[in-house]
Design a protein around this motif. Structure first.
Motif, PDB file in Angstrom:
ATOM      1  N   PRO A 191      51.796  79.529  58.082  1.00  0.00           N
ATOM      2  CA  PRO A 191      51.805  78.135  58.562  1.00  0.00           C
ATOM      3  C   PRO A 191      50.407  77.519  58.586  1.00  0.00           C
ATOM      4  N   GLU A 192      49.368  78.346  58.827  1.00  0.00           N
ATOM      5  CA  GLU A 192      48.008  77.826  58.832  1.00  0.00           C
ATOM      6  C   GLU A 192      47.632  77.308  57.453  1.00  0.00           C
ATOM      7  N   ALA A 193      48.097  77.985  56.396  1.00  0.00           N
ATOM      8  CA  ALA A 193      47.799  77.543  55.038  1.00  0.00           C
ATOM      9  C   ALA A 193      48.522  76.235  54.725  1.00  0.00           C
ATOM     10  N   VAL A 194      49.768  76.107  55.209  1.00  0.00           N
ATOM     11  CA  VAL A 194      50.519  74.873  54.993  1.00  0.00           C
ATOM     12  C   VAL A 194      49.818  73.708  55.684  1.00  0.00           C
ATOM     13  N   THR A 195      49.357  73.941  56.916  1.00  0.00           N
ATOM     14  CA  THR A 195      48.633  72.902  57.643  1.00  0.00           C
ATOM     15  C   THR A 195      47.358  72.511  56.911  1.00  0.00           C
ATOM     16  N   ASN A 198      48.256  70.303  53.968  1.00  0.00           N
ATOM     17  CA  ASN A 198      48.604  68.947  54.384  1.00  0.00           C
ATOM     18  C   ASN A 198      47.365  68.112  54.703  1.00  0.00           C
ATOM     19  N   GLU A 199      46.332  68.768  55.230  1.00  0.00           N
ATOM     20  CA  GLU A 199      45.131  68.046  55.637  1.00  0.00           C
ATOM     21  C   GLU A 199      44.126  67.869  54.499  1.00  0.00           C
ATOM     22  N   HIS A 200      44.231  68.697  53.439  1.00  0.00           N
ATOM     23  CA  HIS A 200      43.195  68.688  52.403  1.00  0.00           C
ATOM     24  C   HIS A 200      43.745  68.556  50.990  1.00  0.00           C
ATOM     25  N   ARG A 201      45.007  68.198  50.814  1.00  0.00           N
ATOM     26  CA  ARG A 201      45.591  68.269  49.487  1.00  0.00           C
ATOM     27  C   ARG A 201      44.987  67.266  48.506  1.00  0.00           C
ATOM     28  N   LEU A 202      44.292  66.246  49.014  1.00  0.00           N
ATOM     29  CA  LEU A 202      43.625  65.303  48.117  1.00  0.00           C
ATOM     30  C   LEU A 202      42.141  65.616  47.964  1.00  0.00           C
ATOM     31  N   ASP A 203      41.682  66.648  48.644  1.00  0.00           N
ATOM     32  CA  ASP A 203      40.275  67.054  48.557  1.00  0.00           C
ATOM     33  C   ASP A 203      40.199  68.347  47.759  1.00  0.00           C
ATOM     34  N   PHE A 204      39.964  68.238  46.465  1.00  0.00           N
ATOM     35  CA  PHE A 204      39.983  69.422  45.621  1.00  0.00           C
ATOM     36  C   PHE A 204      38.719  70.260  45.740  1.00  0.00           C
ATOM     37  N   SER A 205      37.781  69.823  46.566  1.00  0.00           N
ATOM     38  CA  SER A 205      36.634  70.670  46.857  1.00  0.00           C
ATOM     39  C   SER A 205      36.887  71.576  48.054  1.00  0.00           C
ATOM     40  N   ALA A 206      37.955  71.306  48.811  1.00  0.00           N
ATOM     41  CA  ALA A 206      38.276  72.134  49.979  1.00  0.00           C
ATOM     42  C   ALA A 206      38.843  73.468  49.531  1.00  0.00           C
ATOM     43  N   ARG A 207      38.553  74.539  50.279  1.00  0.00           N
ATOM     44  CA  ARG A 207      39.058  75.868  49.971  1.00  0.00           C
ATOM     45  C   ARG A 207      39.570  76.533  51.245  1.00  0.00           C
ATOM     46  N   TYR A 208      40.812  76.941  51.199  1.00  0.00           N
ATOM     47  CA  TYR A 208      41.407  77.609  52.351  1.00  0.00           C
ATOM     48  C   TYR A 208      40.809  79.005  52.506  1.00  0.00           C
ATOM     49  N   PRO A 209      40.354  79.366  53.708  1.00  0.00           N
ATOM     50  CA  PRO A 209      39.752  80.694  53.906  1.00  0.00           C
ATOM     51  C   PRO A 209      40.828  81.773  54.056  1.00  0.00           C
ATOM     52  N   PHE A 210      41.327  82.264  52.939  1.00  0.00           N
ATOM     53  CA  PHE A 210      42.402  83.261  52.959  1.00  0.00           C
ATOM     54  C   PHE A 210      41.923  84.510  53.686  1.00  0.00           C
ATOM     55  N   GLN A 211      42.814  85.061  54.527  1.00  0.00           N
ATOM     56  CA  GLN A 211      42.481  86.235  55.323  1.00  0.00           C
ATOM     57  C   GLN A 211      43.610  87.251  55.254  1.00  0.00           C
ATOM     58  N   ALA A 212      43.347  88.421  55.830  1.00  0.00           N
ATOM     59  CA  ALA A 212      44.355  89.481  55.841  1.00  0.00           C
ATOM     60  C   ALA A 212      45.636  89.016  56.528  1.00  0.00           C
ATOM     61  N   LYS A 213      45.499  88.162  57.534  1.00  0.00           N
ATOM     62  CA  LYS A 213      46.691  87.706  58.260  1.00  0.00           C
ATOM     63  C   LYS A 213      47.628  86.892  57.375  1.00  0.00           C
ATOM     64  N   ASP A 214      47.104  86.318  56.286  1.00  0.00           N
ATOM     65  CA  ASP A 214      47.963  85.579  55.361  1.00  0.00           C
ATOM     66  C   ASP A 214      48.861  86.536  54.578  1.00  0.00           C
ATOM     67  N   ASP A 215      48.290  87.627  54.065  1.00  0.00           N
ATOM     68  CA  ASP A 215      49.107  88.660  53.415  1.00  0.00           C
ATOM     69  C   ASP A 215      50.113  89.242  54.385  1.00  0.00           C
ATOM     70  N   GLN A 216      49.670  89.464  55.627  1.00  0.00           N
ATOM     71  CA  GLN A 216      50.551  90.034  56.643  1.00  0.00           C
ATOM     72  C   GLN A 216      51.735  89.123  56.911  1.00  0.00           C
ATOM     73  N   TYR A 217      51.468  87.815  57.015  1.00  0.00           N
ATOM     74  CA  TYR A 217      52.560  86.876  57.275  1.00  0.00           C
ATOM     75  C   TYR A 217      53.544  86.861  56.103  1.00  0.00           C
ATOM     76  N   ALA A 218      53.018  86.918  54.874  1.00  0.00           N
ATOM     77  CA  ALA A 218      53.893  86.922  53.699  1.00  0.00           C
ATOM     78  C   ALA A 218      54.816  88.140  53.716  1.00  0.00           C
ATOM     79  N   LEU A 219      54.288  89.310  54.076  1.00  0.00           N
ATOM     80  CA  LEU A 219      55.136  90.504  54.157  1.00  0.00           C
ATOM     81  C   LEU A 219      56.185  90.341  55.255  1.00  0.00           C
ATOM     82  N   ALA A 220      55.806  89.721  56.372  1.00  0.00           N
ATOM     83  CA  ALA A 220      56.763  89.484  57.456  1.00  0.00           C
ATOM     84  C   ALA A 220      57.884  88.558  57.007  1.00  0.00           C
ATOM     85  N   VAL A 221      57.563  87.560  56.188  1.00  0.00           N
ATOM     86  CA  VAL A 221      58.610  86.672  55.667  1.00  0.00           C
ATOM     87  C   VAL A 221      59.546  87.449  54.743  1.00  0.00           C
TER      88      VAL A 221
END
Length: 599
Positions: A191-195, A198-221
């Motif tokens: 959900p943090e990545a989705v948020t 939503n806040e940066h989708r028009l800013d192509f210089s923005a980069r989401y700081p992917f972390q271990a918790k993102d992989d963990q959430y994907a496995l939980a899904v």
């Protein structure tokens, strides 16, 4: 440097260095996977090629090099192993390749449907996957596309393998991401990545700081889907019910698995509910907590753990489940020495029955929540089912977002309906597109309007009429239209829309217009009807018109919503609210040659 498709000359029996081709296992946007042999042993060879929409061959090869960089850091029994790599046809050739162990098995999505495993079998598979993912993170590697498609289950012993590191990353790897989010499958993003999107989708210089918790959430899904979705490998059009939304910041956490499938053991339901919790402070904290929790619950077992998650005849759990509830707190408690989540009470889950579908479109699955959508980028293009001994295409519901797989193991306040103005607004499309990406507070600060006022009438331009003729598009001719490619709606029948600019798509071939071509337009949702006008189409490179002449990259066009020539517009569906209108994701639209008209 050529980028021609290599399949034409890589027939069975052909050699890639010392590897003899047996057959093609599958093909994706970024390459293909071949079953090959060397000294009698089978391997999967992943051959990269430049995407048709890209002329950057170097970046295609760099992505495979980074995939190799991920794999050479890893040696785990449940993670695919790389055995060799190189370039074809020579050391400085056009195509880079990886040779990986071959797994004769199913994707996790297929295994869940074909085998109908017990709760204990599912728990043991995910215990191993959690351990493998935890090991991966300790080596400084992120997978970034954990999904039901990127896990293979070996047929002979049920052993799981994490595959397809095409979106992977590791420390000091070269930056290849071209937008706010890394490549991945939208359903499995945190959900943090989705948020962030939503806040940066028009800013192509923005980069989401992917972390271990993102992989963990994907496995939980993945585990959540294993317990709640009886149709994990089916195409969206073939499903009896849409999947439960899991990562929408607006809708909140999904219902506990036991709410969707009463057969789920209560303790297991609580654990998984904690694993997909949106509040990171209350979410299951680590992969070890997930692995340990599954072990603590599954090993003692019991009769309910020996039962299949879904009976072989079950097609879908509780069709129409929307996952809505009025309360949303869950708290994490301990099970033995392991962290286990317990679930606060969920209020009534409302079931919404589908309404009749428009002529010529797929049957609906179920009406989603009537809440503002979480806009997501398109998932990665579907790759081949590498490691699976079949060249058949993989269902989009099963394989939504990988590159080629490696085998083996603000919410706007409601505004009153606006009267029709006599004059057009002075806001430019560029200004409005910029405003669409702002939160409500930012809109106020920037002086953006709450919504663009719909113009009264506007004639289709002579240039657009000329191009529609070249595309063999007749006046008032109907066509299917995908309203918004940025909503996670490729796998659902309904979407939620507000006034603004959208990029849609042609969902199926239609004479010269081809499936997947993008279209640009604007929707107005304030009136009784939703009015939409799509004024540009973006053909694929190399596209030609009816006379065989090449088409430019951007073609003017006149498409309006609805199939009634008396007026333009679509009726809002049940559940629509001001600022959040429910429509089918695919709708009937039509070409027009004259003036836009009013409903």
């Amino acid at each position: 440097m050529t980028t021609a498709h290599p399949l034409g000359f890589l027939r069975p029996g052909a050699l890639i260095d010392s590897f003899r081709v047996v057959k093609a296992l599958g093909e994706g946007a970024n390459g293909m996977v071949l079953l090959v042999k060397r000294r009698g042993r089978r391997f999967a060879l992943k051959l990269a090629r430049c995407r048709e929409v890209s002329d950057d061959v170097a970046k295609t090869n760099q992505r495979m090099t980074r995939e190799l960089g991920c794999l050479i850091h890893l040696e785990h029994p449940n993670i695919i192993r790389a055995r060799a790599w190189g370039h074809y046809p020579d050391l400085i050739g056009d195509y880079s390749y990886l040779v990986l162990d071959y797994v004769d098995g199913w994707t996790l999505a297929e295994w869940l449907e074909k085998v109908r495993p017990t709760f204990k079998q599912v728990a043991h598979v995910f215990m191993k996957l959690a351990d493998a993912l935890d090991y991966m993170h300790r080596q400084g590697v992120f997978h970034r596309d954990i999904s039901l498609s990127n896990v293979l289950i070996r047929k002979d012993d049920g052993e799981p393998f994490i595959v397809d590191f095409g979106a992977g990353d590791f420390a000091n790897a070269r930056e290849l991401t071209e937008g706010p989010l890394p490549p991945g499958t939208n359903r499995f993003r945190a959900p943090e990545a989705v948020t962030f999107w939503n806040e940066h989708r028009l800013d192509f210089s923005a980069r989401y700081p992917f972390q271990a918790k993102d992989d963990q959430y994907a496995l939980a899904v993945c585990l959540y889907d294993a317990l709640t979705d009886a149709e994990t490998a089916k195409d969206p059009e073939q499903r009896a019910a849409r999947r439960i939304t899991v990562n929408s910041p607006v809708m909140g956490p999904p219902p506990a698995p036991r709410e969707a499938n009463p057969c789920v053991p209560e303790a297991l339901s609580a654990l998984v509910a904690g694993a997909v919790e949106h509040d990171t402070a209350q979410r299951l904290p680590t992969l070890e907590a997930l692995r340990g929790g599954l072990e603590a619950l599954a090993d003692p077992g019991g009769a309910e753990w020996e039962a299949p998650v879904f009976a072989p005849t079950v097609s879908a759990p509780r069709a129409g489940m929307s996952g809505r509830r009025r309360g949303r707190r869950r708290k994490v408690a301990a099970v033995g020495a392991v962290v286990v989540a317990t679930v606060a009470a969920f209020a009534l889950l409302r079931e919404l029955s589908p309404t009749p579908e428009a002529p010529g479109l797929p049957a609906p699955e179920s009406v989603p929540h009537a809440k503002a959508p979480d806009v997501l980028p398109p998932s990665r293009a579907a790759p081949p089912a590498a490691g699976v001994p079949s060249a058949a295409p993989v269902a989009s519901a099963q394989k939504e977002a990988p590159t080629v797989s490696a085998p083996k193991p603000p919410q706007r306040q409601p505004t009153p309906e606006q009267p029709k103005p006599a004059l057009r607004p002075t806001f430019t499309p560029e200004f409005l597109a910029r405003c669409a990406g702002y939160t409500l507070a930012a809109q106020v600060a920037a002086g953006c309007p709450a919504s663009q006022v719909r113009p009264e009438r506007e004639a289709c331009t002579a240039e657009a009429r000329e191009y529609m003729s070249r595309l063999r598009a007749n006046d008032d001719e109907n066509l299917a239209l995908l309203l918004d490619v940025n909503q996670p709606g490729f796998s659902s029948t309904y979407g939620v829309y507000r006034t603004g600019k959208y990029i849609g798509a042609i969902p199926r071939d239609r004479d010269i217009l081809k499936k997947g071509w993008r279209v640009e337009g604007y929707l107005w949702t304030e009136g009784k009807y939703v009015v939409g006008r799509y004024t540009k189409v973006f053909p694929a490179p190399g596209a030609i018109d009816a006379s065989g002449d090449p088409l430019p990259r951007e073609v003017p066009i006149c498409i309006v919503l609805g199939n009634d020539s008396r007026f333009e517009g679509l009726e809002k569906l049940e559940g629509s609210k001001p600022g959040a209108v429910v429509l089918r994701h695919q709708v009937i639209a039509r070409y027009i040659y004259g003036e836009w008209t009013q409903p």
